[in-house]
Design a protein around this motif. Sequence first.
Motif, PDB file in Angstrom:
ATOM      1  N   TRP A  11       3.317   7.857  -4.781  1.00  0.00           N
ATOM      2  CA  TRP A  11       3.931   6.542  -4.952  1.00  0.00           C
ATOM      3  C   TRP A  11       2.924   5.503  -4.527  1.00  0.00           C
ATOM      4  N   TRP A  12       2.941   4.356  -5.189  1.00  0.00           N
ATOM      5  CA  TRP A  12       2.059   3.260  -4.802  1.00  0.00           C
ATOM      6  C   TRP A  12       2.870   1.975  -4.732  1.00  0.00           C
ATOM      7  N   ALA A  13       2.363   1.038  -3.926  1.00  0.00           N
ATOM      8  CA  ALA A  13       3.056  -0.235  -3.744  1.00  0.00           C
ATOM      9  C   ALA A  13       2.027  -1.317  -3.440  1.00  0.00           C
ATOM     10  N   ALA A  14       2.504  -2.556  -3.423  1.00  0.00           N
ATOM     11  CA  ALA A  14       1.619  -3.707  -3.247  1.00  0.00           C
ATOM     12  C   ALA A  14       0.942  -3.726  -1.887  1.00  0.00           C
ATOM     13  N   ASP A  15       1.606  -3.191  -0.866  1.00  0.00           N
ATOM     14  CA  ASP A  15       0.997  -3.179   0.469  1.00  0.00           C
ATOM     15  C   ASP A  15       1.484  -1.952   1.236  1.00  0.00           C
ATOM     16  N   LEU A  18       5.368  -1.838   2.234  1.00  0.00           N
ATOM     17  CA  LEU A  18       6.235  -1.446   1.116  1.00  0.00           C
ATOM     18  C   LEU A  18       6.067   0.032   0.793  1.00  0.00           C
ATOM     19  N   ARG A  19       4.816   0.493   0.758  1.00  0.00           N
ATOM     20  CA  ARG A  19       4.578   1.923   0.477  1.00  0.00           C
ATOM     21  C   ARG A  19       5.307   2.790   1.489  1.00  0.00           C
ATOM     22  N   ASP A  20       5.184   2.449   2.763  1.00  0.00           N
ATOM     23  CA  ASP A  20       5.799   3.267   3.809  1.00  0.00           C
ATOM     24  C   ASP A  20       7.324   3.247   3.722  1.00  0.00           C
ATOM     25  N   SER A  21       7.905   2.068   3.502  1.00  0.00           N
ATOM     26  CA  SER A  21       9.368   1.996   3.415  1.00  0.00           C
ATOM     27  C   SER A  21       9.876   2.675   2.139  1.00  0.00           C
ATOM     28  N   ASN A  22       9.145   2.525   1.031  1.00  0.00           N
ATOM     29  CA  ASN A  22       9.514   3.225  -0.206  1.00  0.00           C
ATOM     30  C   ASN A  22       9.454   4.735  -0.012  1.00  0.00           C
ATOM     31  N   TRP A  23       8.398   5.206   0.616  1.00  0.00           N
ATOM     32  CA  TRP A  23       8.207   6.648   0.819  1.00  0.00           C
ATOM     33  C   TRP A  23       9.380   7.240   1.599  1.00  0.00           C
ATOM     34  N   LYS A  24       9.866   6.503   2.603  1.00  0.00           N
ATOM     35  CA  LYS A  24      10.999   6.977   3.406  1.00  0.00           C
ATOM     36  C   LYS A  24      12.280   7.042   2.586  1.00  0.00           C
ATOM     37  N   ALA A  25      12.356   6.266   1.503  1.00  0.00           N
ATOM     38  CA  ALA A  25      13.552   6.234   0.661  1.00  0.00           C
ATOM     39  C   ALA A  25      13.493   7.252  -0.474  1.00  0.00           C
ATOM     40  N   ILE A  26      12.447   8.065  -0.507  1.00  0.00           N
ATOM     41  CA  ILE A  26      12.282   9.065  -1.571  1.00  0.00           C
ATOM     42  C   ILE A  26      12.455  10.462  -0.987  1.00  0.00           C
ATOM     43  N   THR A  27      13.261  11.279  -1.661  1.00  0.00           N
ATOM     44  CA  THR A  27      13.390  12.691  -1.314  1.00  0.00           C
ATOM     45  C   THR A  27      12.783  13.494  -2.450  1.00  0.00           C
ATOM     46  N   VAL A  66      -3.911  -1.505  -4.742  1.00  0.00           N
ATOM     47  CA  VAL A  66      -2.576  -1.119  -4.297  1.00  0.00           C
ATOM     48  C   VAL A  66      -2.721   0.015  -3.285  1.00  0.00           C
ATOM     49  N   LYS A  67      -1.677   0.212  -2.504  1.00  0.00           N
ATOM     50  CA  LYS A  67      -1.680   1.232  -1.460  1.00  0.00           C
ATOM     51  C   LYS A  67      -0.878   2.433  -1.945  1.00  0.00           C
ATOM     52  N   GLY A  68      -1.526   3.563  -2.025  1.00  0.00           N
ATOM     53  CA  GLY A  68      -0.878   4.760  -2.539  1.00  0.00           C
ATOM     54  C   GLY A  68      -0.724   5.838  -1.487  1.00  0.00           C
ATOM     55  N   ARG A  69       0.253   6.694  -1.712  1.00  0.00           N
ATOM     56  CA  ARG A  69       0.422   7.910  -0.913  1.00  0.00           C
ATOM     57  C   ARG A  69       0.800   9.009  -1.891  1.00  0.00           C
ATOM     58  N   GLY A  70       0.116  10.122  -1.811  1.00  0.00           N
ATOM     59  CA  GLY A  70       0.398  11.216  -2.723  1.00  0.00           C
ATOM     60  C   GLY A  70       0.378  12.554  -2.029  1.00  0.00           C
ATOM     61  N   TRP A  71       1.080  13.479  -2.629  1.00  0.00           N
ATOM     62  CA  TRP A  71       1.034  14.856  -2.138  1.00  0.00           C
ATOM     63  C   TRP A  71      -0.350  15.410  -2.432  1.00  0.00           C
ATOM     64  N   ASP A  72      -0.976  16.000  -1.468  1.00  0.00           N
ATOM     65  CA  ASP A  72      -2.366  16.450  -1.562  1.00  0.00           C
ATOM     66  C   ASP A  72      -2.451  17.859  -2.163  1.00  0.00           C
ATOM     67  N   VAL A  73      -1.883  18.002  -3.363  1.00  0.00           N
ATOM     68  CA  VAL A  73      -1.855  19.298  -4.047  1.00  0.00           C
ATOM     69  C   VAL A  73      -3.022  19.347  -5.037  1.00  0.00           C
ATOM     70  N   VAL A  74      -3.883  20.335  -4.867  1.00  0.00           N
ATOM     71  CA  VAL A  74      -5.068  20.481  -5.708  1.00  0.00           C
ATOM     72  C   VAL A  74      -5.152  21.929  -6.189  1.00  0.00           C
ATOM     73  N   LEU A  75      -5.253  22.105  -7.495  1.00  0.00           N
ATOM     74  CA  LEU A  75      -5.484  23.447  -8.048  1.00  0.00           C
ATOM     75  C   LEU A  75      -6.967  23.744  -7.979  1.00  0.00           C
ATOM     76  N   GLU A  76      -7.307  24.909  -7.472  1.00  0.00           N
ATOM     77  CA  GLU A  76      -8.703  25.326  -7.428  1.00  0.00           C
ATOM     78  C   GLU A  76      -8.958  26.314  -8.554  1.00  0.00           C
ATOM     79  N   ASN A  77     -10.015  26.079  -9.303  1.00  0.00           N
ATOM     80  CA  ASN A  77     -10.394  26.936 -10.426  1.00  0.00           C
ATOM     81  C   ASN A  77      -9.208  27.247 -11.338  1.00  0.00           C
ATOM     82  N   ILE A  95      14.637   0.380  -4.706  1.00  0.00           N
ATOM     83  CA  ILE A  95      13.418  -0.025  -4.012  1.00  0.00           C
ATOM     84  C   ILE A  95      12.538  -0.859  -4.933  1.00  0.00           C
ATOM     85  N   SER A  96      11.666  -1.639  -4.297  1.00  0.00           N
ATOM     86  CA  SER A  96      10.674  -2.436  -5.016  1.00  0.00           C
ATOM     87  C   SER A  96       9.304  -2.059  -4.487  1.00  0.00           C
ATOM     88  N   ASP A  97       8.358  -1.868  -5.405  1.00  0.00           N
ATOM     89  CA  ASP A  97       6.989  -1.580  -4.990  1.00  0.00           C
ATOM     90  C   ASP A  97       6.150  -2.858  -4.898  1.00  0.00           C
TER      91      ASP A  97
END
Length: 118
Positions: A11-15, A18-27, A66-77, A95-97
């Motif tokens: 998720w990304w947001a303007a600051d 907002l990113r932190d409060s949005n993230w808490k509102a997402i399951t 913008v300020k983003g937060r993402g799940w750090d999932v990476v496929l190797e090979n 929510i608003s981003d």
Amino acid sequence: ALPELAVGLGWWAADEALRDSNWKAITWELHTIDGQQVDLNAFGTADIDLPMTGLPGHDPNEEVIVKGRGWDVVLENPTPGLHTMHIVYHLNQQISDGFAVYEAGTYELVVNFTVTEE
């Protein structure tokens, strides 16, 4: 050969606030790759600054960080061929981003992608 491919949604947001409060509102309910469940908490998250253009309220060519937060999932090979990523998440409230408003509800994303051999 592709040694790594980032496939974590986020998720990304303007600051940051907002990113932190949005993230808490997402399951985050479900994340599978090729039908195999991914334990998102085992991978954790990463915060990034992401330059974007074409955002509402800005000149189309203006680069906005913008300020983003993402799940750090990476496929190797990753193996060549067709792959499917399936994600289900819930916005537990409206929510608003900082650029758009998103209604509370369940969202589903299915991404089909192909890894080719060179």
